[in-house]
Write an enzyme that holds these catalytic residues in place. Structure first.
Site, mmCIF file in Angstrom:
data_model
loop_
_atom_site.group_PDB
_atom_site.id
_atom_site.type_symbol
_atom_site.label_atom_id
_atom_site.label_comp_id
_atom_site.label_asym_id
_atom_site.label_seq_id
_atom_site.Cartn_x
_atom_site.Cartn_y
_atom_site.Cartn_z
ATOM 1 C CE LYS A 1 0.045 -4.573 3.061
ATOM 2 N NZ LYS A 1 -0.328 -5.918 2.522
ATOM 3 C CE1 TYR B 1 -3.340 -2.611 5.825
ATOM 4 C CE2 TYR B 1 -3.163 -0.272 5.321
ATOM 5 C CZ TYR B 1 -3.248 -1.588 4.894
ATOM 6 O OH TYR B 1 -3.230 -1.877 3.550
ATOM 7 C CB THR C 1 -0.902 -0.009 1.256
ATOM 8 O OG1 THR C 1 -1.526 1.253 1.394
ATOM 9 C CG2 THR C 1 -0.103 -0.283 2.528
ATOM 10 C CG ASP C 2 -1.166 4.968 -0.965
ATOM 11 O OD1 ASP C 2 -1.707 4.368 -0.012
ATOM 12 O OD2 ASP C 2 -1.781 5.812 -1.661
ATOM 13 C CD GLU C 3 -3.392 3.503 4.463
ATOM 14 O OE1 GLU C 3 -3.188 3.411 5.680
ATOM 15 O OE2 GLU C 3 -4.509 3.423 3.956
HETATM 16 P P1 NAD Z 1 -9.680 -7.366 2.394
HETATM 17 O O1 NAD Z 1 -9.679 -7.072 3.850
HETATM 18 O O2 NAD Z 1 -10.900 -7.079 1.594
HETATM 19 O O3 NAD Z 1 -9.309 -8.889 2.138
HETATM 20 C C1 NAD Z 1 -8.320 -9.560 2.861
HETATM 21 C C2 NAD Z 1 -8.471 -11.053 2.613
HETATM 22 O O4 NAD Z 1 -7.406 -11.717 3.303
HETATM 23 C C3 NAD Z 1 -9.783 -11.625 3.130
HETATM 24 O O5 NAD Z 1 -10.331 -12.514 2.179
HETATM 25 C C4 NAD Z 1 -9.370 -12.377 4.386
HETATM 26 O O6 NAD Z 1 -10.201 -13.494 4.692
HETATM 27 C C5 NAD Z 1 -7.959 -12.810 4.050
HETATM 28 N N1 NAD Z 1 -7.136 -13.020 5.249
HETATM 29 C C6 NAD Z 1 -7.009 -12.192 6.318
HETATM 30 N N2 NAD Z 1 -6.206 -12.739 7.226
HETATM 31 C C7 NAD Z 1 -5.790 -13.931 6.732
HETATM 32 C C8 NAD Z 1 -4.930 -14.961 7.189
HETATM 33 N N3 NAD Z 1 -4.329 -14.874 8.384
HETATM 34 N N4 NAD Z 1 -4.718 -16.037 6.399
HETATM 35 C C9 NAD Z 1 -5.319 -16.141 5.188
HETATM 36 N N5 NAD Z 1 -6.166 -15.211 4.711
HETATM 37 C C10 NAD Z 1 -6.380 -14.113 5.467
HETATM 38 O O7 NAD Z 1 -8.429 -6.561 1.803
HETATM 39 P P2 NAD Z 1 -8.241 -5.839 0.396
HETATM 40 O O8 NAD Z 1 -8.753 -4.465 0.499
HETATM 41 O O9 NAD Z 1 -8.696 -6.736 -0.681
HETATM 42 O O10 NAD Z 1 -6.645 -5.739 0.359
HETATM 43 C C11 NAD Z 1 -5.857 -6.804 -0.172
HETATM 44 C C12 NAD Z 1 -4.394 -6.430 -0.094
HETATM 45 O O11 NAD Z 1 -4.160 -5.224 -0.815
HETATM 46 C C13 NAD Z 1 -3.895 -6.167 1.326
HETATM 47 O O12 NAD Z 1 -2.602 -6.697 1.439
HETATM 48 C C14 NAD Z 1 -3.874 -4.651 1.437
HETATM 49 O O13 NAD Z 1 -2.908 -4.239 2.349
HETATM 50 C C15 NAD Z 1 -3.520 -4.260 0.021
HETATM 51 N N6 NAD Z 1 -4.002 -2.945 -0.425
HETATM 52 C C16 NAD Z 1 -5.320 -2.593 -0.271
HETATM 53 C C17 NAD Z 1 -5.771 -1.369 -0.767
HETATM 54 C C18 NAD Z 1 -7.225 -0.961 -0.651
HETATM 55 O O14 NAD Z 1 -7.551 0.180 -1.001
HETATM 56 N N7 NAD Z 1 -8.127 -1.797 -0.209
HETATM 57 C C19 NAD Z 1 -4.866 -0.509 -1.392
HETATM 58 C C20 NAD Z 1 -3.524 -0.879 -1.512
HETATM 59 C C21 NAD Z 1 -3.112 -2.113 -1.042
HETATM 60 O O1 TDX Z 2 -16.572 6.360 7.992
HETATM 61 C C1 TDX Z 2 -15.544 6.826 7.464
HETATM 62 N N1 TDX Z 2 -15.417 8.185 7.376
HETATM 63 C C2 TDX Z 2 -14.323 8.788 6.834
HETATM 64 O O2 TDX Z 2 -14.248 10.019 6.774
HETATM 65 C C3 TDX Z 2 -14.485 5.991 6.949
HETATM 66 C C4 TDX Z 2 -14.576 4.494 7.024
HETATM 67 C C5 TDX Z 2 -13.396 6.624 6.406
HETATM 68 N N2 TDX Z 2 -13.297 7.971 6.357
HETATM 69 C C6 TDX Z 2 -12.098 8.578 5.736
HETATM 70 C C7 TDX Z 2 -10.782 8.070 6.273
HETATM 71 C C8 TDX Z 2 -9.877 8.192 5.070
HETATM 72 O O3 TDX Z 2 -9.352 9.505 4.980
HETATM 73 O O4 TDX Z 2 -12.118 8.215 4.358
HETATM 74 C C9 TDX Z 2 -10.803 7.949 3.871
HETATM 75 C C10 TDX Z 2 -10.749 6.540 3.333
HETATM 76 O O5 TDX Z 2 -10.889 5.661 4.440
HETATM 77 P P1 TDX Z 2 -10.786 4.051 4.280
HETATM 78 O O6 TDX Z 2 -11.753 3.608 3.257
HETATM 79 O O7 TDX Z 2 -10.854 3.464 5.642
HETATM 80 O O8 TDX Z 2 -9.344 3.894 3.606
HETATM 81 P P2 TDX Z 2 -7.861 4.272 4.092
HETATM 82 O O9 TDX Z 2 -7.779 4.430 5.549
HETATM 83 O O10 TDX Z 2 -7.403 5.421 3.227
HETATM 84 O O11 TDX Z 2 -7.086 2.932 3.671
HETATM 85 C C11 TDX Z 2 -7.397 2.234 2.436
HETATM 86 O O12 TDX Z 2 -6.489 2.521 1.414
HETATM 87 C C12 TDX Z 2 -5.183 1.994 1.516
HETATM 88 C C13 TDX Z 2 -7.463 0.731 2.657
HETATM 89 O O13 TDX Z 2 -8.380 0.431 3.700
HETATM 90 C C14 TDX Z 2 -6.103 0.151 2.943
HETATM 91 O O14 TDX Z 2 -6.166 -1.249 3.050
HETATM 92 C C15 TDX Z 2 -5.179 0.525 1.820
HETATM 93 O O15 TDX Z 2 -3.872 0.104 2.096
#
Ligand code: NAD
Ligand code: TDX
Length: 358
Positions: A166, A162, A136-138
């Protein structure tokens, strides 16, 4: 036939990636999806492909070394694409330990098992094996409102449990590349949105609440900026990095699509108004009056913004989905999957699993 081991494939991005890969490669590849099915894992995301001959689901925890070792022993794995993680920042603030367990220890187990399976007696690795770590970019921390971007060379400065977990997992992957020349890549992507996103995350939460006339919680002043990418564009980038990228390199993925959270809410509300039929009773519920400013997230990063110059120049990847189109497609998807949303929010998908895999 190339075999992929995908971890976390029942989650949001992992399931979109699996769909993308079968659309692209059809019967030319085999995918083994390893997922522990935490609250975020949902097999309904994969319903359309679960009967494919070239798809297998295995319920396992990535921290379970014996289970992962067995999967490598029983299958000739060519590619690992490692998504599995605890992914929600707010949960990490409440309960950091599980983030360290899954994201750090789980990644260590995945690396160790892949290394053991792929390493040759002389310490080199079998030809063509590759591990892609999805990050992630975080990990780069927070940018000022008025300047700068995250490059692959930006020093890591995570703030939340988190992003710290990562960042640690990325460092482990780097250490394997540096110490063993382990054949891997890391991708650091910006915020994703699209189908199958669990409604704890901002965009599906806003869509779901607005349709029910529930308040739309905005943290702080609503001016925090995220750089949003349609999930299918991320899936495509991952495949392109693994096939065309240089091994041992990190690639940032993002689309120069920065928006303040409050802008996102306004776009969603406008799009819902456009897409709901005039006689749909939900149309009257969708309103700016629902916007509610609430206490800020602790340690809330102000701005994220990816510089995707490297992936564009070296690999030719560009985001294809304009934000307004992506939001329209996402809302349309949620309209067509009301049951998915109901089950995801009620925990019913676990019943689905129990019936399916008695
Ligand atoms: P998600 O939470 O939707 O899915 C995570 C999945 O991993 C789920 O299916 C869960 O059951 C599985 N999991 C969790 N713990 C586990 C374990 N111990 N063993 C096996 N499986 C397990 O997450 P997502 O949003 O799809 O993110 C996927 C990946 O991408 C993550 O590594 C996250 O850090 C990265 N990422 C997410 C975003 C975003 O915006 N969502 C952006 C950049 C990177
Ligand atoms: O109820 C809310 N109100 C609100 O203002 C929630 C859930 C979020 N927010 C804000 C927080 C953030 O500034 O919105 C923005 C986006 O929040 P999230 O959807 O929780 O995302 P973020 O915290 O940016 O992280 C996401 O992007 C990077 C993913 O959850 C991560 O897994 C990924 O790595």
């Amino acid at each position: 036939m190339r075999t992929y081991l995908v971890t976390g494939g029942a989650g949001f991005i992992g399931s979109n990636y699996i769909h993308y890969m079968f659309r692209k490669y059809g019967g030319e590849i085999r995918i083994i999806n390893v997922d522990a099915l935490t609250y975020a894992g949902n097999l309904e995301n994969l319903k359309e492909i679960e009967k494919r001959d070239n798809y297998t689901f295995i319920r396992a925890d990535i921290t379970d070394k014996d289970a992962i070792t067995k999967i490598f022993a029983e299958n000739d794995i060519d590619r690992v694409v490692h998504f599995a993680a605890e992914s929600h920042v707010d949960r990490s603030i409440k309960d950091p330990e599980v983030f360290v367990r899954t994201n750090v220890l789980g990644t260590a187990v995945m690396l160790n098992c892949a290394k053991a399976a792929w390493e040759l007696p002389d310490g080199s690795f079998q030809e063509g094996r590759k591990f892609l770590h999805v990050s992630t970019d975080e990990v780069y921390g927070s940018l000022e409102e008025d300047g700068g971007f995250f490059y692959e060379t930006t020093p890591y400065a995570p703030h939340s449990p988190y992003s710290a977990s990562k960042a640690s997992s990325d460092m482990l992957v780097r250490s394997y590349m540096d110490t063993y020349r382990f054949p891997a890549n890391i991708t650091n992507c910006s915020n994703n949105y699209g189908p199958y996103q669990f409604p704890e995350k901002f965009i599906p939460l806003v869509i779901n609440n607005a349709l029910q006339g529930k308040s739309l919680p905005v943290y702080g002043d609503g001016k925090n900026v995220r750089d949003w990418l349609y999930v299918e564009d991320h899936a495509k980038a991952i495949d392109m990095v693994q096939e065309q990228g240089r091994l041992f390199e990190t690639y940032n993925i993002g689309g120069h699509n920065e928006k303040q959270n409050i802008e996102i809410i306004n776009i969603i509300l406008e799009t819902l108004q456009e897409q709901l039929a005039d006689d749909d009773p939900r149309k009257k519920l969708v309103s700016r009056d629902l916007i509610t400013y609430v206490e800020d997230r602790k340690g809330h990063d102000r701005r994220y913004a990816i510089a995707p110059d490297k992936i564009r120049a070296e690999i030719g990847w560009e985001p294809e989905t304009m934000f307004r189109d992506g939001i329209r497609r996402t809302i349309q998807w949620y309209f067509e999957h009301e049951d998915w949303m109901r089950n995801a929010t009620s925990g019913d998908y676990q019943k689905y699993y129990a019936e399916m895999y008695k």
